[in-house]
Design a protein around this motif. Structure first.
Motif, PDB file in Angstrom:
ATOM      1  N   ALA A   1       0.856  -1.191   0.000  1.00 22.72           N
ATOM      2  CA  ALA A   1       0.000   0.000   0.000  1.00 22.72           C
ATOM      3  C   ALA A   1       0.890   1.238   0.000  1.00 22.72           C
ATOM      4  O   ALA A   1       1.987   1.229   0.564  1.00 22.72           O
ATOM      5  N   ILE A   2       0.428   2.285  -0.657  1.00 17.44           N
ATOM      6  CA  ILE A   2       1.104   3.576  -0.596  1.00 17.44           C
ATOM      7  C   ILE A   2       0.076   4.637  -0.215  1.00 17.44           C
ATOM      8  O   ILE A   2      -1.127   4.459  -0.446  1.00 17.44           O
TER       9      ILE A   2
ATOM     10  N   LEU B   1      -4.075   2.109  -2.709  1.00 17.49           N
ATOM     11  CA  LEU B   1      -3.854   3.537  -2.475  1.00 17.49           C
ATOM     12  C   LEU B   1      -4.639   3.992  -1.248  1.00 17.49           C
ATOM     13  O   LEU B   1      -5.838   3.735  -1.127  1.00 17.49           O
ATOM     14  N   VAL B   2      -3.943   4.674  -0.355  1.00 15.02           N
ATOM     15  CA  VAL B   2      -4.579   5.278   0.818  1.00 15.02           C
ATOM     16  C   VAL B   2      -4.530   6.791   0.630  1.00 15.02           C
ATOM     17  O   VAL B   2      -3.449   7.376   0.550  1.00 15.02           O
TER      18      VAL B   2
ATOM     19  N   GLY C   1       5.245   3.501   1.130  1.00 11.94           N
ATOM     20  CA  GLY C   1       5.788   4.763   0.653  1.00 11.94           C
ATOM     21  C   GLY C   1       4.710   5.831   0.623  1.00 11.94           C
ATOM     22  O   GLY C   1       3.521   5.535   0.782  1.00 11.94           O
ATOM     23  N   VAL C   2       5.144   7.069   0.404  1.00 12.50           N
ATOM     24  CA  VAL C   2       4.218   8.208   0.455  1.00 12.50           C
ATOM     25  C   VAL C   2       4.433   9.124  -0.746  1.00 12.50           C
ATOM     26  O   VAL C   2       5.569   9.456  -1.100  1.00 12.50           O
ATOM     27  N   LEU C   3       3.325   9.527  -1.357  1.00 14.76           N
ATOM     28  CA  LEU C   3       3.303  10.586  -2.363  1.00 14.76           C
ATOM     29  C   LEU C   3       2.817  11.846  -1.665  1.00 14.76           C
ATOM     30  O   LEU C   3       1.726  11.852  -1.091  1.00 14.76           O
TER      31      LEU C   3
ATOM     32  N   MET D   1       9.595   8.366  -0.195  1.00 12.20           N
ATOM     33  CA  MET D   1       8.588   9.357  -0.581  1.00 12.20           C
ATOM     34  C   MET D   1       8.986  10.061  -1.863  1.00 12.20           C
ATOM     35  O   MET D   1      10.165  10.131  -2.210  1.00 12.20           O
ATOM     36  N   VAL D   2       7.982  10.589  -2.546  1.00 12.62           N
ATOM     37  CA  VAL D   2       8.171  11.437  -3.722  1.00 12.62           C
ATOM     38  C   VAL D   2       7.249  12.630  -3.543  1.00 12.62           C
ATOM     39  O   VAL D   2       6.095  12.467  -3.124  1.00 12.62           O
TER      40      VAL D   2
END
Length: 341
Positions: A70-71, A106-107, A131-133, A154-155
């Protein structure tokens, strides 16, 4: 083998690797959607997967890799702005498109207040996502440093400054704004105002810099009272437009740093009896659905927002898989000319 490996039971990753003539790690990269695999190798692995009937054990794979599959897409803005600003829905669409061929969930998280940020920090500290957007990050926002401390890949979408150190995807805000202002100059407009976004957002500062550069490049000194600071909201556009009309009633063009602010500016121009584009030409930024549905339709700088969402997602998935490099992607914008200018 009709869906069974040499072991006679469920096919294993090693059996897929042997069938494809590659290493176990290569099979894993193909299954996880890595871009660091040649097309020839990808085809061979996918053929072996199909022949053997291999089904990845998602739970075991995630556990072995300390992964959640999940991201999180984190938008540090209030809920009202998320639903009012088409930019965010375009980003979500792009992220969703990039994840469509994966098993990654996607969260979506809005963190527009300090309380929401604290709750988010607590959630992420439990390593519930891989990971995190981060979208729409303001200067001084503690979230990027917090994520770095937690060791979460992260991005960011939209750099925080010219010296951004995090992997990022952005559009060329400065060039897009400069093109918009040169277009207005080319239409014979000379008293060109601008409504900026919040200047603690690097992209908004770049759009203001593009406005300045285009005027100075054409030999027109920048008239500071023609610059009004907005906040990317419709009401902010209205408020800034009122200020501009009070300071410079003879202005003949406005470059608004977002379509939503341009919509607010248009309402104030109409209320003041100014015709668009006869009296005042109007240009926005984003080329969102707002631009196409305005009356008259709005000239706007088109950002490849959906592609930005896809690009940042691909970059994050690569980071999660251990890839490095490609730390900054800047996509080009282009001006879409309509009746408002």
């Amino acid at each position: 083998m009709n869906g069974h490996g040499r072991s006679g039971g469920r096919p294993t990753l090693e059996e897929v690797a042997a069938r494809a003539g590659v290493g176990r790690g290569t099979v894993s990269r193909v299954i996880n959607g890595s871009s660091k695999v040649s097309e020839h190798t990808r085809v061979a692995v996918e053929a072996a997967v199909a022949e053997l009937g291999y089904v990845p054990n998602r739970a075991a794979r995630a556990l072995a890799a300390n992964r959640t599959d999940a991201i999180a897409l984190v938008i540090p803005e209030p809920e009202a702005r998320f639903f009012a600003e088409p930019y965010f829905s375009e980003v979500v669409r792009g992220v969703g498109a990039a994840l469509a061929e994966t098993e990654v969930q996607l969260v979506l998280t809005l963190a527009g207040s300090d309380r929401e940020r604290r709750r988010l920090a607590q959630y992420l500290s439990g390593h519930r996502v891989d990971g995190v957007l981060l979208v729409s990050v303001h200067a001084g926002d503690p979230l990027p440093e917090l994520l770095a401390e937690l060791g979460i890949p992260m991005v960011v979408s939209g750099r925080r400054s010219a010296a951004e150190t995090l992997p990022s995807v952005d559009s060329d805000n400065l060039a897009g704004a400069a093109e918009a202002v040169r277009h207005l100059l080319g239409r014979g407009r000379r008293t060109i105002a601008t409504i900026t976004g919040p200047l603690d957002v690097y992209g908004a500062q770049c759009r203001l810099d593009g406005y300045r550069q285009a005027l100075e490049g054409a030999g027109h000194p920048v008239d500071e009272p023609l610059i009004a600071v907005g906040d990317f909201t419709e009401e902010g556009g209205r408020r800034a437009m009122r200020e501009l009309l009070e300071r410079r009633p003879a202005l003949d063009a406005v470059f608004a740093a977002s379509d939503v602010m341009a919509a607010g500016a248009r309402q104030e121009l109409r209320a003041a009896g100014r015709r668009i584009p006869q009296d005042v030409a109007l240009v926005g930024f984003d080329d969102s659905v707002v631009a196409r549905h305005m009356d008259p339709p709005l000239t706007s700088v088109r950002q490849p927002i959906e592609e930005m969402g896809r690009a940042m997602t691909r970059m994050l998935l690569g980071r999660i898989a251990g890839e490095t490099g490609g730390a900054a992607v800047v996509l080009p914008n282009r001006l879409v000319v309509r009746e408002s200018s």
